[in-house]
Scaffold this motif. Structure first.
Motif, short mmCIF file in Angstrom:
data_model
loop_
_atom_site.label_atom_id
_atom_site.label_comp_id
_atom_site.label_asym_id
_atom_site.label_seq_id
_atom_site.Cartn_x
_atom_site.Cartn_y
_atom_site.Cartn_z
N LEU A 56 35.86 -6.16 -26.45
CA LEU A 56 35.07 -7.61 -26.30
C LEU A 56 36.12 -8.94 -26.06
O LEU A 56 35.40 -9.66 -25.37
CB LEU A 56 34.54 -7.96 -27.80
CG LEU A 56 33.41 -6.81 -28.43
CD1 LEU A 56 32.96 -7.39 -29.88
CD2 LEU A 56 32.34 -6.87 -27.40
N HIS A 57 37.27 -8.64 -26.04
CA HIS A 57 38.23 -9.60 -25.57
C HIS A 57 37.94 -11.16 -26.02
O HIS A 57 37.37 -11.93 -25.05
CB HIS A 57 38.30 -9.39 -24.02
CG HIS A 57 39.01 -8.28 -23.90
ND1 HIS A 57 38.74 -7.44 -22.64
CD2 HIS A 57 40.11 -7.48 -24.10
CE1 HIS A 57 39.77 -6.38 -22.48
NE2 HIS A 57 40.31 -6.57 -23.48
N ALA A 58 37.54 -11.48 -27.20
CA ALA A 58 37.53 -12.74 -27.68
C ALA A 58 38.43 -13.74 -27.13
O ALA A 58 39.56 -13.27 -26.81
CB ALA A 58 37.49 -12.91 -29.03
N GLU A 59 38.10 -15.10 -27.34
CA GLU A 59 39.23 -16.10 -26.61
C GLU A 59 40.38 -15.90 -27.41
O GLU A 59 41.48 -16.26 -26.90
CB GLU A 59 38.46 -17.40 -26.72
CG GLU A 59 37.46 -17.66 -25.67
CD GLU A 59 37.38 -19.09 -25.54
OE1 GLU A 59 37.78 -20.02 -24.95
OE2 GLU A 59 36.27 -19.37 -26.20
N THR A 86 27.26 -5.00 -20.71
CA THR A 86 26.89 -5.20 -22.06
C THR A 86 27.09 -4.04 -23.12
O THR A 86 27.29 -3.00 -22.71
CB THR A 86 25.36 -5.39 -22.11
OG1 THR A 86 24.65 -4.26 -21.60
CG2 THR A 86 24.88 -6.85 -21.13
N THR A 87 27.10 -4.42 -24.28
CA THR A 87 27.49 -3.34 -25.43
C THR A 87 25.88 -2.59 -25.71
O THR A 87 24.83 -3.12 -25.29
CB THR A 87 27.79 -3.92 -26.83
OG1 THR A 87 26.91 -5.08 -27.20
CG2 THR A 87 29.45 -4.60 -26.38
N THR A 88 26.24 -1.67 -26.32
CA THR A 88 25.17 -0.85 -26.98
C THR A 88 23.98 -1.86 -27.80
O THR A 88 24.36 -2.51 -28.52
CB THR A 88 25.12 0.31 -27.90
OG1 THR A 88 26.42 1.12 -27.23
CG2 THR A 88 24.31 1.20 -28.46
N GLY A 158 21.96 -2.92 -22.45
CA GLY A 158 22.06 -1.67 -23.05
C GLY A 158 21.07 -1.28 -23.74
O GLY A 158 19.87 -1.87 -23.56
N THR A 159 21.09 -0.09 -24.14
CA THR A 159 20.05 0.57 -25.02
C THR A 159 20.53 1.11 -26.15
O THR A 159 21.63 0.76 -26.57
CB THR A 159 19.42 2.16 -24.07
OG1 THR A 159 20.82 2.93 -24.51
CG2 THR A 159 19.41 1.93 -22.44
N PRO A 160 19.72 1.52 -27.16
CA PRO A 160 20.04 1.77 -28.53
C PRO A 160 21.18 2.92 -28.59
O PRO A 160 22.04 3.17 -29.44
CB PRO A 160 18.90 2.44 -29.10
CG PRO A 160 17.78 1.70 -28.43
CD PRO A 160 18.22 1.44 -26.90
N THR A 161 21.35 3.63 -27.53
CA THR A 161 22.14 4.86 -27.58
C THR A 161 23.36 4.51 -26.19
O THR A 161 24.27 5.34 -26.40
CB THR A 161 21.69 6.27 -27.41
OG1 THR A 161 20.82 6.13 -26.07
CG2 THR A 161 20.66 6.33 -28.46
N ALA A 162 23.63 3.63 -25.58
CA ALA A 162 24.23 3.46 -24.33
C ALA A 162 24.65 2.05 -24.04
O ALA A 162 23.88 1.18 -24.31
CB ALA A 162 23.89 4.18 -23.21
N THR A 163 25.72 1.90 -23.44
CA THR A 163 26.15 0.39 -23.02
C THR A 163 25.29 0.16 -21.62
O THR A 163 24.56 1.22 -20.86
CB THR A 163 27.56 0.33 -22.52
OG1 THR A 163 27.87 1.52 -21.80
CG2 THR A 163 28.60 0.65 -23.94
N GLY A 164 25.20 -0.92 -21.19
CA GLY A 164 24.65 -1.44 -20.04
C GLY A 164 25.27 -0.84 -18.91
O GLY A 164 26.44 -0.47 -18.67
N THR A 165 24.64 -1.10 -17.74
CA THR A 165 25.57 -0.49 -16.50
C THR A 165 26.47 -1.42 -16.01
O THR A 165 26.54 -2.50 -16.09
CB THR A 165 24.41 -0.43 -15.07
OG1 THR A 165 23.28 0.32 -15.71
CG2 THR A 165 24.96 0.00 -13.85
N THR A 166 27.65 -0.88 -15.41
CA THR A 166 28.97 -1.70 -15.43
C THR A 166 28.57 -2.61 -14.23
O THR A 166 28.04 -2.16 -13.26
CB THR A 166 30.01 -0.97 -15.19
OG1 THR A 166 29.98 0.04 -14.06
CG2 THR A 166 30.22 0.01 -16.45
N VAL A 167 29.29 -3.81 -14.19
CA VAL A 167 29.18 -4.51 -12.88
C VAL A 167 30.65 -5.06 -12.59
O VAL A 167 31.53 -5.66 -13.39
CB VAL A 167 28.57 -5.97 -13.25
CG1 VAL A 167 28.60 -6.86 -12.16
CG2 VAL A 167 27.03 -5.66 -13.54
N PRO A 168 31.18 -4.52 -11.72
CA PRO A 168 32.54 -4.78 -11.10
C PRO A 168 32.53 -6.06 -10.41
O PRO A 168 31.89 -6.44 -9.29
CB PRO A 168 32.70 -3.55 -10.08
CG PRO A 168 31.42 -3.34 -9.47
CD PRO A 168 30.27 -3.78 -10.54
#
Length: 207
Positions: A56-59, A86-88, A158-168
C-alpha cells in the motif's frame, strides 16, 4: 526518489426500513424489513521499479527506488516504472499525481514526465502519444512541483477474489541541458530527494 500513498474514501453504513401503509385496522398489516450495508474498502497498491513487493505504501512508509541513480549531468535522464492496481474488492480508483516540493536548487531545476507504458525507456517515453501522457509531455518535462489533472489515471476495480487489472506507468526525471543549469554554481555536487504522492479517489461507476 518518490513516494506513493494510497488514499481511500470511506462511505457510511446504515439500515433501511420499508413498510406498507396500514389500510384498516381489521384488514391491514404492517411488515418491516431492514438491510445492513458495509462501506467499501477503497485502496490501491504499487510495485516500484520491479524491486519492492506489492504494498500500500502509505505516506509514512513510502516506496523507494532501490536502484542507485547515476550522478546526473545536464541533459541526462533517469527512468523507473511504477505499476498500480486496486486491492481485492476495492472499487475503481482515479489516481492524481501530486507534485513534489523541491528541497533545493537541484530539485527546482529537475523536470519530469509520466506516461502510461509497460516499458520504461527513453524510447517508450518519447514515443508516447498524447493520450498516454499523465504529466508533462513526451518531448519535455515539467517542474517536479507540477501535478497531474485530477483522476487522470483510472485503476479498474478489484473483485472479491482478485486484485484489479494492473496499470503501468513510467517516470522520467531529467536535468535539463540549458545555460541556466550549466552556469548555476550551486548545482554541481548537490543532491536532493524528490517525493511525489499518488492520491486515489473511488470511482463508483468505474469511470
Amino acid at each position: 526518489m518518490q513516494a506513493l500513498a494510497a488514499v481511500g474514501l470511506l462511505a457510511g453504513a446504515g439500515a433501511v426500513v420499508v413498510g406498507s401503509s396500514e389500510v384498516v385496522a381489521a384488514w391491514g398489516d404492517r411488515v418491516s424489513g431492514s438491510a445492513e450495508f458495509t462501506a467499501a474498502d477503497v485502496a490501491f497498491e504499487s510495485l516500484v521499479d520491479g524491486v519492492e513487493p506489492w504494498a500500500l505504501h502509505a505516506e509514512d512508509a513510502p516506496a523507494v527506488v532501490n536502484r542507485a541513480a547515476p550522478a546526473m549531468l545536464p541533459g541526462t535522464s533517469v527512468f523507473w516504472p511504477v505499476t498500480l492496481r486496486t486491492t481485492t474488492d476495492s472499487p475503481a480508483v482515479g489516481i492524481t499525481v501530486v507534485g513534489a516540493a523541491p528541497q533545493n536548487a537541484l530539485g527546482s531545476a529537475l523536470r519530469y514526465t509520466v506516461v502510461r507504458s509497460a516499458t520504461c525507456t527513453a524510447a517508450a517515453v518519447s514515443g508516447a502519444p498524447p493520450s498516454d501522457v499523465v504529466v508533462g509531455s513526451a518531448a519535455a518535462g515539467v517542474p517536479v512541483a507540477t501535478g497531474s489533472a485530477e483522476g487522470v489515471v483510472l485503476l479498474p476495480a478489484g473483485t472479491p477474489t482478485a486484485t484489479g487489472t494492473t496499470v503501468p506507468l513510467c517516470f522520467r526525471l531529467t536535468l535539463p541541458d540549458t545555460t541556466a543549469v550549466w552556469t548555476d554554481p550551486s548545482l554541481p555536487g548537490s543532491s536532493t530527494t524528490v517525493r511525489w504522492t499518488l492520491d486515489g479517489t473511488a470511482q463508483p461507476n468505474g469511470s
